[in-house]
Design a protein around this motif. Structure first.
Motif, PDB file in Angstrom:
ATOM      1  N   LEU A 114       0.821  -1.218   0.000  1.00 50.11           N
ATOM      2  CA  LEU A 114       0.000   0.000   0.000  1.00 50.11           C
ATOM      3  C   LEU A 114       0.850   1.260   0.000  1.00 50.11           C
ATOM      4  CD1 LEU A 114      -2.761  -1.103   2.548  1.00 50.11           C
ATOM      5  CD2 LEU A 114      -2.805  -1.217   0.053  1.00 50.11           C
ATOM      6  N   GLY A 115       2.148   1.112  -0.271  1.00 52.46           N
ATOM      7  CA  GLY A 115       3.031   2.256  -0.366  1.00 52.46           C
ATOM      8  C   GLY A 115       3.641   2.662   0.966  1.00 52.46           C
ATOM      9  N   GLU A 116       4.526   3.646   0.924  1.00 57.40           N
ATOM     10  CA  GLU A 116       5.202   4.140   2.120  1.00 57.40           C
ATOM     11  C   GLU A 116       4.456   5.341   2.705  1.00 57.40           C
ATOM     12  OE1 GLU A 116       9.205   5.034   1.110  1.00 57.40           O
ATOM     13  OE2 GLU A 116       9.745   2.953   0.694  1.00 57.40           O
ATOM     14  N   TYR A 117       4.437   5.399   4.037  1.00 59.67           N
ATOM     15  CA  TYR A 117       3.789   6.510   4.738  1.00 59.67           C
ATOM     16  C   TYR A 117       4.755   7.041   5.799  1.00 59.67           C
ATOM     17  CZ  TYR A 117      -0.421   4.889   2.411  1.00 59.67           C
ATOM     18  OH  TYR A 117      -1.341   4.518   1.453  1.00 59.67           O
ATOM     19  N   TYR A 118       5.546   8.036   5.412  1.00 58.07           N
ATOM     20  CA  TYR A 118       6.543   8.649   6.280  1.00 58.07           C
ATOM     21  C   TYR A 118       7.499   7.605   6.825  1.00 58.07           C
ATOM     22  CZ  TYR A 118       3.677  12.816   5.862  1.00 58.07           C
ATOM     23  OH  TYR A 118       2.981  13.878   5.368  1.00 58.07           O
ATOM     24  N   ASN A 119       7.544   7.437   8.139  1.00 65.29           N
ATOM     25  CA  ASN A 119       8.510   6.514   8.736  1.00 65.29           C
ATOM     26  C   ASN A 119       8.015   5.070   8.783  1.00 65.29           C
ATOM     27  OD1 ASN A 119      10.353   8.611   9.262  1.00 65.29           O
ATOM     28  ND2 ASN A 119       9.302   9.140  11.184  1.00 65.29           N
ATOM     29  N   TYR A 120       6.774   4.851   8.349  1.00 66.84           N
ATOM     30  CA  TYR A 120       6.248   3.489   8.346  1.00 66.84           C
ATOM     31  C   TYR A 120       6.789   2.739   7.135  1.00 66.84           C
ATOM     32  CZ  TYR A 120       2.997   5.402  11.760  1.00 66.84           C
ATOM     33  OH  TYR A 120       2.456   6.011  12.860  1.00 66.84           O
ATOM     34  N   ASN A 233       4.196   4.273 -11.163  1.00 68.61           N
ATOM     35  CA  ASN A 233       4.143   5.638 -11.684  1.00 68.61           C
ATOM     36  C   ASN A 233       3.795   6.646 -10.601  1.00 68.61           C
ATOM     37  OD1 ASN A 233       4.510   4.313 -14.129  1.00 68.61           O
ATOM     38  ND2 ASN A 233       3.162   5.704 -15.236  1.00 68.61           N
ATOM     39  N   PHE A 234       2.995   6.214  -9.604  1.00 64.54           N
ATOM     40  CA  PHE A 234       2.620   7.110  -8.512  1.00 64.54           C
ATOM     41  C   PHE A 234       2.222   6.293  -7.293  1.00 64.54           C
ATOM     42  CE2 PHE A 234      -0.954   6.605 -11.446  1.00 64.54           C
ATOM     43  CZ  PHE A 234      -1.944   6.114 -10.620  1.00 64.54           C
ATOM     44  N   HIS A 235       2.068   6.962  -6.179  1.00 58.86           N
ATOM     45  CA  HIS A 235       1.786   6.299  -4.888  1.00 58.86           C
ATOM     46  C   HIS A 235       0.403   5.639  -4.907  1.00 58.86           C
ATOM     47  CE1 HIS A 235       1.178   5.764  -0.567  1.00 58.86           C
ATOM     48  NE2 HIS A 235       2.476   5.971  -0.409  1.00 58.86           N
ATOM     49  N   PRO A 236       0.270   4.452  -4.290  1.00 59.08           N
ATOM     50  CA  PRO A 236      -1.023   3.738  -4.272  1.00 59.08           C
ATOM     51  C   PRO A 236      -2.183   4.537  -3.703  1.00 59.08           C
ATOM     52  CG  PRO A 236       0.735   2.261  -3.598  1.00 59.08           C
ATOM     53  CD  PRO A 236       1.349   3.620  -3.726  1.00 59.08           C
ATOM     54  N   VAL A 237      -1.937   5.468  -2.769  1.00 55.98           N
ATOM     55  CA  VAL A 237      -3.045   6.229  -2.189  1.00 55.98           C
ATOM     56  C   VAL A 237      -3.736   7.076  -3.260  1.00 55.98           C
ATOM     57  CG1 VAL A 237      -1.747   8.293  -1.510  1.00 55.98           C
ATOM     58  CG2 VAL A 237      -3.757   7.583  -0.181  1.00 55.98           C
ATOM     59  N   GLY A 309       1.691  15.073   1.743  1.00 56.32           N
ATOM     60  CA  GLY A 309       2.214  13.719   1.822  1.00 56.32           C
ATOM     61  C   GLY A 309       1.141  12.639   1.781  1.00 56.32           C
ATOM     62  N   PRO A 310       1.565  11.371   1.677  1.00 56.32           N
ATOM     63  CA  PRO A 310       0.628  10.247   1.500  1.00 56.32           C
ATOM     64  C   PRO A 310      -0.275   9.980   2.695  1.00 56.32           C
ATOM     65  CG  PRO A 310       2.879   9.452   1.796  1.00 56.32           C
ATOM     66  CD  PRO A 310       2.965  10.929   1.622  1.00 56.32           C
ATOM     67  N   LEU A 311       0.241  10.126   3.911  1.00 56.06           N
ATOM     68  CA  LEU A 311      -0.581   9.838   5.086  1.00 56.06           C
ATOM     69  C   LEU A 311      -1.737  10.825   5.198  1.00 56.06           C
ATOM     70  CD1 LEU A 311      -1.029   8.058   7.527  1.00 56.06           C
ATOM     71  CD2 LEU A 311       0.485   9.567   8.841  1.00 56.06           C
TER      72      LEU A 311
END
Length: 335
Positions: A114-120, A233-237, A309-311
């Motif tokens: 599901l992609g990266e979320y900051y430090n997760y 190509n881009f983040h899952p969110v 950002g993603p989160l």
């Protein structure tokens, strides 16, 4: 440029040919109490869009997985055409969607993370990814089918979603494998012109359940393809934001049906376009309102992602869903 011109001509030829053959194929939509149109309309839009892309796939250097999506979705189209002609029922359609979904997964395409979320750290989903892929594809396939209730709505939503994929890819500096998006958008826009009868000398046509489910299926797997870690190509969110409105509407309708003890797949007049029509808003204005809302939502999702950002984008997607549910439930109580 020549290939796009040829592709456009091919679409017009297919639409003209199958409009003539529609009666012999029994692909005609006859009005009933739930439908707003008058006269018998050919259900060949989805067939023509699919065939145009299918034919050109032999001349274009599409990615292997893109071709896998296209060729596998032919099963969805075939079952949908039978349903448009003979009314085979929802169970067979769902089974065919699951089987086709598993074929694509078996070919190597599924949700991996599901992609990266900051430090997760990015969490590999493993088997859960297969289950999530099936649920996501089934949800989007039927969400597009459910929202196909007025002229231009489903096709307009799909064009907005495909355009969002292209724009997000461009903003991330990665336009790899996006040729399929351009061909799909061109073909669907041509259908849109016929569906809304922009010119009186064009015959009106519909997508049919075959078209809406096939395009929903293709759109769903393209979102997975463009957010897969091997060619992301881009983040899952952002994939969720690409189809925010149809997903919001699907969840709102399913929750209402389950709450009332109704079969979730049983048709009714509780979708967003039905609610607006019940408020005596003209069909053309309903189309403009819903498509504009879809564009605004997709834009907001992108702005939040690229600025916060993603989160923040994920949290915002959930918050907008809650707002949509509250507003739709309040709206339906007033009606």
């Amino acid at each position: 440029m020549f290939e796009f011109f040829t592709f456009i001509i091919l679409n017009f030829i297919l639409i003209y040919s199958f409009s003539i053959l529609a009666i012999k194929m029994n692909l005609i939509d006859i009005p009933d109490f739930r439908k707003l149109h008058t006269g018998n309309i050919p259900l060949i839009g989805g067939l023509c869009i699919y065939l145009s892309i299918f034919i050109f796939s032999f001349f274009e250097d599409f990615n292997y997985l893109v071709n896998l999506i296209l060729y596998s979705s032919g099963i969805i189209l075939f079952v949908g055409l039978i349903d448009d002609s003979k009314q085979i029922g929802v169970t067979i359609r769902i089974i065919s969607q699951i089987v086709t979904c598993l074929l694509v997964i078996g070919g190597g395409l599924s949700i991996v993370d599901l992609g990266e979320y900051y430090n997760y750290k990015t969490l590999n989903l493993g088997f859960l990814g297969i289950l999530l892929t099936c649920l996501s594809i089934l949800a989007l396939t039927n969400a597009i089918n459910f929202i196909d209730g007025i002229d231009g709505l489903a096709s307009g939503i799909i064009v907005i979603s495909l355009s969002s994929i292209y724009v997000y890819s461009y903003l991330q500096g990665s336009l790899f494998n996006t040729e399929i998006l351009v061909f799909l958008i061109i073909s669907i826009v041509i259908f849109f012109i016929f569906n809304l009868k922009f010119f009186n000398f064009f015959n009106k046509i519909f997508l049919g359940d075959s078209g809406s489910t096939t395009l929903g299926f293709i759109l769903g797997f393209l979102l997975i393809f463009f957010t897969h870690p091997d060619h992301r190509n881009f983040h899952p969110v952002l994939a969720a934001w690409c189809v925010s409105l149809p997903i919001y509407d699907l969840l709102a309708v399913l929750i209402r049906r389950i709450y009332r003890g109704i079969n979730p797949f049983r048709p009714d007049r509780r979708h967003i376009h039905h609610l607006l029509l019940d408020k005596k808003i003209k069909q053309k204005n309903v189309l403009i309102i819903i498509l504009s809302t879809s564009i605004i939502l997709n834009t907001i999702g992108g702005l939040i992602y690229f600025n916060l950002g993603p989160l923040a984008s994920l949290i915002s997607f959930i918050l907008f869903l809650m707002i949509y549910l509250i507003l739709s439930f309040s709206f339906i109580r007033k009606i």
